[in-house]
Design an enzyme around this catalytic site. Structure first.
Site, mmCIF file in Angstrom:
data_model
loop_
_atom_site.group_PDB
_atom_site.id
_atom_site.type_symbol
_atom_site.label_atom_id
_atom_site.label_comp_id
_atom_site.label_asym_id
_atom_site.label_seq_id
_atom_site.Cartn_x
_atom_site.Cartn_y
_atom_site.Cartn_z
ATOM 1 N N TYR A 12 -3.674 -1.939 11.394
ATOM 2 C CA TYR A 12 -4.936 -2.200 11.650
ATOM 3 C C TYR A 12 -5.395 -3.686 11.689
ATOM 4 O O TYR A 12 -4.391 -4.483 11.721
ATOM 5 C CB TYR A 12 -5.758 -1.230 10.707
ATOM 6 N N ASN A 60 1.532 1.621 15.846
ATOM 7 C CA ASN A 60 0.618 1.005 16.917
ATOM 8 C C ASN A 60 1.157 -0.703 17.027
ATOM 9 O O ASN A 60 0.037 -1.294 16.976
ATOM 10 C CB ASN A 60 -0.913 1.024 16.221
ATOM 11 N N ASN A 86 -0.327 -0.600 8.594
ATOM 12 C CA ASN A 86 -0.510 0.390 9.595
ATOM 13 C C ASN A 86 -0.892 0.125 10.868
ATOM 14 O O ASN A 86 -1.664 0.973 11.556
ATOM 15 C CB ASN A 86 -0.832 1.663 8.942
ATOM 16 N N HIS A 90 -6.875 -2.297 3.150
ATOM 17 C CA HIS A 90 -5.963 -1.798 4.132
ATOM 18 C C HIS A 90 -5.485 -2.779 5.064
ATOM 19 O O HIS A 90 -6.018 -3.324 6.100
ATOM 20 C CB HIS A 90 -6.455 -0.714 4.936
ATOM 21 N N THR A 147 -6.582 10.011 5.715
ATOM 22 C CA THR A 147 -7.754 10.315 6.653
ATOM 23 C C THR A 147 -7.770 11.448 7.082
ATOM 24 O O THR A 147 -7.065 12.269 7.495
ATOM 25 C CB THR A 147 -7.561 9.163 7.895
#
Length: 347
Positions: free
Chosen positions: A179, A234, A177, A174, A27
């Site tokens: 998300y 996260n 991570n 994705h 990113t």
């Protein structure tokens, strides 16, 4: 010795990679204010076309998936046209490129899309503030309704079709991570009591539906998935997650995807409930093409491939510092050391 990194690798009958070195998704927050890829981004990716496969920076499937400033999208005609410039530039250099499809879920922020809420499996807030915009604190998400989940599946499918229209060779979903898709797969973020939560089968239902919808739309041979069996970003750990991923990987084993890609910053991290590293745990349960990543050098990655720990090696930050990474490794030329100052520009 890194000779095995430079052997061609057939993902399937459709796609053969020129080597086993992948450019990991990185990113960079360099799209314009309409989240359209720029000419500078096209040049950036083209300079790295010597890799066996480029996986694009995470690209949002629809406006409410945005959690960081200036991350590109793949839902508007202008964005599709912008990505076409990127894929044309990569293909002109003989490279291949997949789009990484992204919805950040509870890590999204209404600031970016003028909404009233963000969607997630459950109303469980992630703590902290938005990177690069520390004045924005995360909000309590709205649990996605059945209708909203069905729309998300449709929007993932449409984004995959848009990626093919934009000239990508395939897509990586994705699912890692912390998300949206990953949020469904972990107990700390998925506290639902309906058919999308509570058991491994239910928690994997939405991720598998996304995989199947995209594979049906563009072909399983052009569909890949990134996963994080170990909660590390996260996300809070929960030993019950092991049962979810045991089931999830058994289901993925039955599908002929292009590859599965580990999502981890450092693959030396040991997860007690996985009884080892994320890649070792996954390899023991998934026999098809696996991509390793996470602080490997060319040498340590080559050794891991030789030991059958995974099949392909994804390289992240060193590719930022070394656009000619593949040639440097191949010829033994020293690498430029990565520095965070390099994030300020695309080289």
């Amino acid at each position: 010795m890194t000779d095995n990194l430079f052997q061609p690798y057939a993902l399937n009958d459709t796609l053969t990679l020129q080597n086993r070195i992948l450019m990991a998704p990185l990113t960079r927050c360099m799209a314009d204010d309409d989240l359209v890829p720029t000419d500078t981004m096209a040049a950036y990716y083209a300079r790295r076309a010597d890799s066996g496969l480029i996986i694009s920076e995470a690209t949002i499937i629809r406006p409410d998936g945005q959690g960081y400033p200036n991350t590109p999208g793949l839902y508007s005609p202008a964005q599709i046209a912008g990505w076409r410039k990127v894929t044309d530039a990569v293909h002109a250099k003989g490279g291949k490129i997949f789009a990484q499809l992204w919805h950040t879920g509870r890590v999204a922020h209404p600031h970016f899309f003028g909404g009233e809420f963000v969607l997630a499996p459950s109303a469980v807030k992630v703590e902290g503030t938005v990177p690069r915009m520390r004045e924005l604190s995360y909000t309590v998400p709205k649990p996605a309704s059945h209708e909203e989940i069905e729309q998300l599946i449709a929007d993932y499918s449409q984004a995959a079709a848009n990626a093919i229209d934009a000239g990508f060779d395939g897509v990586e979903i994705h699912g890692a991570n912390g998300y949206l898709i990953d949020q469904f797969l972990h107990y700390s973020s998925n506290q639902r009591e309906d058919e999308f939560g509570g058991t491994p089968e239910n928690m994997a239902r939405f991720p598998l539906a996304v995989v199947d919808a995209i594979a049906e739309r563009i072909g399983a041979d052009r569909t890949a998935l990134r996963i994080s069996p170990g909660a590390y970003f996260n996300m809070e750990t929960d030993a019950r997650d092991r049962q979810v991923f045991d089931y999830f990987l058994a289901q993925l084993e039955q599908r002929n995807l292009a590859f599965v890609h580990i999502g981890i910053f450092d693959d030396s991290t040991v997860f007690d409930y996985l009884e080892g590293t994320a890649s070792a745990y996954t390899r023991a349960r998934y026999s098809k093409t696996l991509v390793g990543v996470g602080s490997y050098t060319a040498e340590s990655g080559s050794e891991a491939i030789a030991k059958d720990q995974f099949d392909l090696l994804a390289i992240g930050r060193p590719f930022i510092a070394n656009p000619d990474y593949v040639q440097r490794v191949k010829t033994g030329k020293p690498l430029v050391e990565y520095s965070d100052t390099m994030l300020a520009e695309l080289i």
